[in-house]
Design a protein around this motif. Structure first.
Motif, short mmCIF file in Angstrom:
data_model
loop_
_atom_site.label_atom_id
_atom_site.label_comp_id
_atom_site.label_asym_id
_atom_site.label_seq_id
_atom_site.Cartn_x
_atom_site.Cartn_y
_atom_site.Cartn_z
N GLY A 126 16.88 67.07 55.03
CA GLY A 126 16.29 67.43 53.74
C GLY A 126 15.69 66.25 53.01
N ARG A 151 13.79 64.58 59.18
CA ARG A 151 13.53 64.90 57.77
C ARG A 151 13.94 66.34 57.45
NH1 ARG A 151 12.96 60.12 55.29
NH2 ARG A 151 11.22 58.89 56.04
N ARG A 152 13.61 67.25 58.36
CA ARG A 152 13.95 68.65 58.12
C ARG A 152 15.46 68.89 58.15
NH1 ARG A 152 9.38 69.89 61.38
NH2 ARG A 152 10.70 70.37 63.17
N LEU A 153 16.13 68.25 59.10
CA LEU A 153 17.58 68.44 59.23
C LEU A 153 18.35 67.84 58.06
CD1 LEU A 153 18.11 67.69 63.05
CD2 LEU A 153 18.24 69.92 61.90
N LYS A 158 12.67 63.31 52.28
CA LYS A 158 11.20 63.31 52.25
C LYS A 158 10.70 61.88 52.41
CE LYS A 158 11.18 67.30 49.17
NZ LYS A 158 10.87 67.78 47.81
N SER A 206 10.05 63.80 61.94
CA SER A 206 9.87 65.08 61.26
C SER A 206 11.10 65.97 61.39
CB SER A 206 8.64 65.79 61.84
OG SER A 206 8.48 67.06 61.26
N ILE A 207 11.67 66.02 62.60
CA ILE A 207 12.90 66.81 62.82
C ILE A 207 14.03 66.24 61.97
CG2 ILE A 207 14.68 67.39 64.52
CD1 ILE A 207 12.39 67.47 66.62
#
Length: 196
Positions: free
Chosen positions: A182, A178-180, A184, A175-176
């Protein structure tokens, strides 16, 4: 028996230049190769491969931790300390049992195998070659390697059995990531494409 098996393998060293270079390469670069495989699975693989990478890494860390505990309880000298050995590369005279290289290789390989059979089979074969190379270059006895395989099996099975409880670890890491970056998940991209 342990020493006799060691001699049978180690006496090959120094007689075949190509084999010597190949075994030195394997024994020195094995864990780097495993790292590259895991990185490739992470960056180019699907969601399942990312979980595999985290679980395999946890297995490797656990295997090496078990090795550390064993080495604090039981000390066996390296073959080159007590015998005349064909040493292809120098090594510190620390504990011989179990082999960290072999434990790391088998723990990672079995960690992969339990989640990805295709890559895992190749990884286990390479781990076996890594263990053999440790004997060939004069750093370990066969029983050191065998002990490392047992540790690798124990670590991989433990992580596999505990994976339902450990799942928040890879989930959080992914999840981290993916966020860093961008990026999906494939499921998210599929849902978005259905909107259009």
């Amino acid at each position: 028996m342990n020493y006799e098996l060691f001699k049978a393998i180690n006496q090959l060293a120094g007689n075949h230049p190509f084999m010597d270079q190949f075994m030195v390469f394997v024994t020195e670069k094995a864990l780097i190769i495993f790292a590259l495989v895991l990185l490739s699975m992470w960056f180019f693989g699907n969601e399942k491969n990312k979980y595999t990478v985290v679980y395999a890494t946890l297995t490797g860390v656990l295997g090496l931790f078990i090795n550390f505990i064993i080495s604090q309880i039981y000390f066996e000298p390296r073959p080159f300390v007590t015998h005349s050995v064909n040493m292809l590369i120098p090594h510190a005279a620390d504990a011989s049992f179990p082999s960290d290289h072999t434990t790391g290789a088998f723990a990672l390989a079995l960690g992969i195998l339990l989640w990805n059979r295709k890559v895992g089979i190749a990884a286990v074969l390479f781990a076996a070659l890594t263990g053999f190379s440790r004997i060939y270059v004069g750093h370990h006895y066969p029983f050191d390697v065998l002990g490392s395989i047992v540790v690798g099996i124990a670590a991989s099975l433990l992580v596999y059995k505990l994976s339902p409880f450990l799942k928040p670890i890879p989930s959080t890491i992914i999840s981290i990531y993916r966020r860093l970056t961008g990026t999906k998940t494939s499921a998210s991209r599929s849902r978005e494409s259905k909107k259009f």
